[in-house]
Enzyme design. Structure first.
Site, mmCIF file in Angstrom:
data_model
loop_
_atom_site.group_PDB
_atom_site.id
_atom_site.type_symbol
_atom_site.label_atom_id
_atom_site.label_comp_id
_atom_site.label_asym_id
_atom_site.label_seq_id
_atom_site.Cartn_x
_atom_site.Cartn_y
_atom_site.Cartn_z
ATOM 1 N N THR A 44 9.839 42.686 -14.621
ATOM 2 C CA THR A 44 9.281 43.665 -15.559
ATOM 3 C C THR A 44 7.763 43.683 -15.487
ATOM 4 O OG1 THR A 44 11.131 43.181 -17.032
ATOM 5 C CG2 THR A 44 9.289 44.408 -17.961
ATOM 6 N N TYR A 61 19.057 37.248 -16.725
ATOM 7 C CA TYR A 61 17.809 37.431 -17.466
ATOM 8 C C TYR A 61 18.139 38.073 -18.804
ATOM 9 C CZ TYR A 61 12.992 39.115 -18.372
ATOM 10 O OH TYR A 61 11.769 39.384 -18.921
ATOM 11 N N LYS A 71 17.129 33.130 -17.079
ATOM 12 C CA LYS A 71 15.800 33.245 -17.677
ATOM 13 C C LYS A 71 16.035 33.687 -19.113
ATOM 14 C CE LYS A 71 11.406 35.753 -17.464
ATOM 15 N NZ LYS A 71 10.651 36.880 -16.831
#
Length: 295
Positions: A46, A135, A164
């Protein structure tokens, strides 16, 4: 996956003042991170503003990072989204030979149920030729991947090797750490609580601030992994103000201002993001000067 223990950094995509990709600045950022002692690099997360990059620009960034890294550190590639079939197609067609794992975000905007999230990652795990790191970032996706869903995936698929975890919830992180398979990595996606997560049994962090202050931040995580708690918290409190500041007006606007203050790249972001205001820029510049005096 020993390669993913320690500090990874989610690389920015630097832009020139005309908003084109600045490959020379990207090379400087990669070298700065490596020289600072981080353990691995994450490409196309991101923080890379990948939502605003064209396909050609994404390829340029990936190619540049692979070349400048020159096999020095492990690389992780962001391959995620809210169209499961499109992700599977990318996994089938992309050359992933330079990467040790993919990082795949929980589907955003669609807001699937926990069963939908499970089925999404089941399809990705079955299609991916390399290990998968989940994630979870509810602040961006609009839905939280619950520990029960994560643990189900971790137990069902050998190539789902870690997560994550960026819910910003230390209690949720501890639930994962308590119940995970022994070789499953719980990696912090939140810079501020990365050290507490490591001390609770986490594997490290995929960081934003780590590319701005790689020497200090990666040393903090190493100290935490080695259970040198007092020494680690000295770095935590040294860096905590900067962590707050870089996210104050959005990511990666804050970290790009840090790079400007360090003379590494411009502080240019693409709309709908805008650069930080003058007040925050001044505070970040003062912080960079403070760290430099301590170096």
């Amino acid at each position: 996956m020993q390669a993913l223990i320690g500090t990874g950094v989610a690389l920015v995509t630097p832009f020139k003042v005309d908003f084109s990709v600045d490959t020379e600045a990207l090379k400087r950022i990669v070298n700065f991170s490596i020289d600072g002692g981080i353990e691995y690099l994450v490409v196309m997360g991101t923080t890379a503003e990948n939502a605003t990059l064209s396909s050609n620009e994404k390829e340029l960034v990936i190619k540049t990072v692979i070349e400048v890294n020159d096999n020095r550190l492990p690389l992780v590639l962001g391959v995620g989204g809210n169209n499961t079939m499109e992700i599977i197609e990318e996994l089938k067609t992309r050359d992933l030979s330079a990467f040790v794992a993919i990082l795949s975000v929980s589907p955003y905007y669609n807001k699937p149920t926990q069963e939908g999230i499970y089925q999404h990652f089941k399809a990705i795990a079955e299609a991916s030729p390399i290990p998968v790191v989940l994630y979870n970032v509810p602040g961006r996706t609009g839905s939280n991947m619950l520990p029960s869903t994560v643990l189900r995936l971790a137990n069902d698929f050998k190539n789902v090797v870690g997560i994550k975890e960026a819910a910003g919830d230390i209690v949720q992180a501890m639930q994962l750490l308590k119940n995970k398979p022994s070789d499953f990595l719980v990696i912090s996606g939140d810079d501020m609580i990365a050290l507490p997560m490591v001390l609770a049994g986490g594997a490290g962090v995929i960081s934003v601030i780590g590319q701005g202050f790689p020497k200090e931040f990666s040393e903090m995580i190493r100290l935490g992994l080695n259970r040198k708690v007092d020494e680690a918290f000295k770095y935590q409190y040294l860096l905590s103000d900067s962590i707050d500041m870089i996210f104050e007006q959005g990511n990666p606007a804050g970290i790009k201002q840090v790079f400007l203050s360090q003379g590494i790249s411009e502080n240019v972001v693409r709309l709908p993001l805008v650069k930080v205001d003058d007040s925050l820029a001044e505070r970040l510049d003062l912080f960079v000067k403070k760290i430099n005096t301590l170096a």
